[in-house]
Design an enzyme around this catalytic site. Structure first.
Site, PDB file in Angstrom:
ATOM      1  N   GLU A 165       0.976  -1.127   0.047  1.00 56.32           N
ATOM      2  CA  GLU A 165       0.380   0.098  -0.058  1.00 56.32           C
ATOM      3  C   GLU A 165       0.945   1.416   0.500  1.00 56.32           C
ATOM      4  OE1 GLU A 165      -4.289  -1.043   2.480  1.00 56.32           O
ATOM      5  OE2 GLU A 165      -2.241  -1.025   3.502  1.00 56.32           O
ATOM      6  N   CYS A 210       4.106   8.311   1.001  1.00 57.36           N
ATOM      7  CA  CYS A 210       4.517   7.322   1.889  1.00 57.36           C
ATOM      8  C   CYS A 210       4.026   6.096   0.814  1.00 57.36           C
ATOM      9  CB  CYS A 210       3.395   6.885   3.393  1.00 57.36           C
ATOM     10  SG  CYS A 210       4.105   6.266   4.304  1.00 57.36           S
ATOM     11  N   CYS A 235       6.886  -7.018   6.747  1.00 56.78           N
ATOM     12  CA  CYS A 235       7.677  -6.765   6.971  1.00 56.78           C
ATOM     13  C   CYS A 235       8.826  -7.613   8.029  1.00 56.78           C
ATOM     14  CB  CYS A 235       7.898  -5.163   7.880  1.00 56.78           C
ATOM     15  SG  CYS A 235       8.280  -4.703   8.661  1.00 56.78           S
ATOM     16  N   CYS A 243       7.545  -5.081  15.103  1.00 52.62           N
ATOM     17  CA  CYS A 243       7.202  -4.637  15.856  1.00 52.62           C
ATOM     18  C   CYS A 243       5.697  -5.048  16.782  1.00 52.62           C
ATOM     19  CB  CYS A 243       7.776  -2.995  15.364  1.00 52.62           C
ATOM     20  SG  CYS A 243       8.807  -2.484  14.696  1.00 52.62           S
ATOM     21  N   CYS A 301       2.399  -2.818  15.026  1.00 52.86           N
ATOM     22  CA  CYS A 301       2.419  -1.974  13.761  1.00 52.86           C
ATOM     23  C   CYS A 301       2.175  -2.983  13.235  1.00 52.86           C
ATOM     24  CB  CYS A 301       4.132  -1.806  12.943  1.00 52.86           C
ATOM     25  SG  CYS A 301       3.746  -1.800  11.286  1.00 52.86           S
ATOM     26  N   GLY A 350       7.321  -2.345   5.485  1.00 52.11           N
ATOM     27  CA  GLY A 350       8.751  -3.205   5.201  1.00 52.11           C
ATOM     28  C   GLY A 350       9.355  -1.974   6.827  1.00 52.11           C
ATOM     29  N   GLU A 351      11.081  -2.312   6.022  1.00 49.74           N
ATOM     30  CA  GLU A 351      12.033  -1.427   6.934  1.00 49.74           C
ATOM     31  C   GLU A 351      12.920  -0.975   5.706  1.00 49.74           C
ATOM     32  OE1 GLU A 351      15.043   0.384   8.467  1.00 49.74           O
ATOM     33  OE2 GLU A 351      13.383  -0.240   9.668  1.00 49.74           O
ATOM     34  N   SER A 410      13.311   6.084   6.713  1.00 50.15           N
ATOM     35  CA  SER A 410      12.914   5.427   8.258  1.00 50.15           C
ATOM     36  C   SER A 410      13.416   4.757   8.436  1.00 50.15           C
ATOM     37  CB  SER A 410      11.159   5.217   8.466  1.00 50.15           C
ATOM     38  OG  SER A 410      10.665   5.160   8.056  1.00 50.15           O
ATOM     39  N   SER A 446      12.605   5.458  14.668  1.00 48.10           N
ATOM     40  CA  SER A 446      11.852   5.176  14.800  1.00 48.10           C
ATOM     41  C   SER A 446      12.456   4.183  16.388  1.00 48.10           C
ATOM     42  CB  SER A 446      10.472   3.860  14.467  1.00 48.10           C
ATOM     43  OG  SER A 446      10.916   4.606  13.320  1.00 48.10           O
ATOM     44  N   HIS A 463      10.701   4.745  19.835  1.00 49.54           N
ATOM     45  CA  HIS A 463       9.004   4.137  20.486  1.00 49.54           C
ATOM     46  C   HIS A 463       9.564   3.948  21.672  1.00 49.54           C
ATOM     47  CE1 HIS A 463       7.785   4.564  16.476  1.00 49.54           C
ATOM     48  NE2 HIS A 463       8.116   3.392  16.185  1.00 49.54           N
ATOM     49  N   ASN A 477      -2.067   4.499  16.484  1.00 53.81           N
ATOM     50  CA  ASN A 477      -2.893   4.787  15.688  1.00 53.81           C
ATOM     51  C   ASN A 477      -3.642   3.460  15.299  1.00 53.81           C
ATOM     52  OD1 ASN A 477      -3.057   6.988  13.692  1.00 53.81           O
ATOM     53  ND2 ASN A 477      -0.837   6.107  13.748  1.00 53.81           N
ATOM     54  N   CYS A 510       0.177   5.864  10.623  1.00 52.20           N
ATOM     55  CA  CYS A 510       1.568   5.056  10.578  1.00 52.20           C
ATOM     56  C   CYS A 510       1.249   3.141  11.635  1.00 52.20           C
ATOM     57  CB  CYS A 510       2.643   5.629  11.425  1.00 52.20           C
ATOM     58  SG  CYS A 510       3.153   7.435  10.781  1.00 52.20           S
TER      59      CYS A 510
END
Length: 386
Positions: free
Chosen positions: A112, A125, A132, A136, A139, A187-188, A221, A244, A246, A323, A366
């Site tokens: 996406e 984005c 991924c 995490c 996510c 993805g990373e 990122s 990122s 967190h 989110n 996100c």
């Protein structure tokens, strides 16, 4: 936690287990493009004409390539611009200024992208992997596991399609230009280093060999792949790096971001500081605020202390209200707690801005991208939200 093992061979080709995408103009060097054109019976200079059509006019339509011989257009386009992305679903929010597109790739993999129009800019984005592998905990993408890396052309095609949509006035507000690209989709990015770096080079290259974006308007990122962060710092392209984080402490961050067991909080922050030292570009620290998990006042102080200990002026912090993700037990921080978190960071001299969460009602913000096909998975936005 779910997900496949982390793949961190930064020198390996950006091809996943499903096979190689069809050869595409974008994946070729200028000399390879010239050779490909000549193999089709055309002079080498046609490659530059094709680059102009792709990067400047944002088209792969042979009918629009009127400076090419009519008899050669279809052959050149079919051979060098095979379709890599097929739109499967488009959802809009924010009165049509946020557009999320679900793409099917050539092998059935799904990704996406999210296009966001603001009064002063238009930001895309992009996804760099299907799924991924870093798992995490909060996510949606991380819970999918990794399907495969995307090729350079598959990433660039997301950008070209968005830029063309804006130029054609398909996004609310009239025709405009794409100004910003952020690698914050599925993805990373630094786990697909080769394709992402090649994409960045094409984004910032001057037309007709690239899209001509400012490197300052490109953000990459990462959850903290330290060797890749250091490698990116040496590339000589002053993109913005977004770390990122967190959590400021290893105990919690290892739970939220499993790669922290390989590179600790301090190692990731040190690498971010080195990025600033080499590029002069201020680093962004991304921090999803999770109610009663990582939003404690003492954690804000610890984060502020760690960032300030490495100097002033090198970093900017972006707290992000978590989110919602289907099935998650976590939720966003109370607004008063969020405000206290921000105030404490600022008290340590850390510039701090709470990040916008546009597109959350269409699972486009996100941490929400999951490439879902089922209409029932999307709660319809209210007319007011649209």
């Amino acid at each position: 936690m779910t997900g496949t093992p982390v793949r961190l061979d930064l020198s390996s080709p950006s091809r996943g287990p499903r096979g190689k995408p069809p050869r595409h103009f974008v994946d070729l060097t200028p000399s390879e493009r010239a050779a490909a054109v000549q193999a089709l019976g055309q002079p080498a200079f046609r490659a530059r004409q094709l680059a102009t059509h792709y990067f400047t006019h944002l088209t792969v339509d042979p009918e629009a390539m009127t400076d090419l011989p009519a008899a050669a257009r279809d052959t050149l386009a079919a051979d060098l611009f095979p379709p890599l992305l097929t739109p499967a679903r488009t959802l809009t929010a924010d009165r049509g200024t946020t557009v999320k597109t679900l793409w099917h790739l050539f092998d059935g993999a799904r990704v996406e992208s999210v296009l966001m129009r603001y009064p002063d800019r238009a930001t895309l984005c992009v996804s760099s992997q299907a799924g991924c592998g870093l798992a995490c905990a909060f996510c949606a993408t991380g819970q999918l596991g990794l399907t495969r890396n995307l090729s350079t052309a598959e990433i660039v095609e997301q950008v070209r399609r968005a830029a063309r949509s804006l130029a054609d006035g398909e996004v609310a507000g009239g025709a405009t230009r794409l100004s910003n690209v952020v690698f914050m989709g599925m993805g990373e990015p630094l786990a697909n280093y080769r394709s992402v770096l090649a994409t960045v080079r094409l984004l910032v290259a001057a037309p007709p060999e690239g899209l001509g974006l400012s490197a300052r308007n490109v953000t990459v990122s990462t959850v903290g792949l330290v060797p890749a962060m250091d490698r990116l710092a040496d590339e000589g392209i002053p993109v913005t790096l977004a770390l990122s984080l967190h959590a400021p402490d290893d105990e919690l961050r290892s739970e939220l971001v499993p790669v922290n067991t390989r590179w600790s909080v301090d190692e990731a922050i040190d690498s971010a500081r080195r990025y600033f030292d080499k590029t002069g570009r201020r680093v962004s620290i991304e921090y999803a605020l999770i109610r009663d998990v990582n939003d404690h006042a003492w954690r804000a102080d610890l984060l502020g202390e760690k960032l300030a200990a490495r100097g002033q002026g090198w970093v900017h912090c972006n707290p992000i209200p978590l989110n919602p993700v289907p099935g998650s037990r976590w939720t966003a921080s109370d607004p008063a707690v969020e405000a206290e978190f921000v105030a404490r960071l600022r008290a340590h001299g850390i510039p701090t801005t709470v990040r916008d969460t546009r597109g959350s009602e269409i699972d486009g913000a996100c941490g929400q991208l999951a490439a879902v096909e089922d209409e029932a998975a999307f709660a319809p936005a209210s007319e007011e939200e649209r």
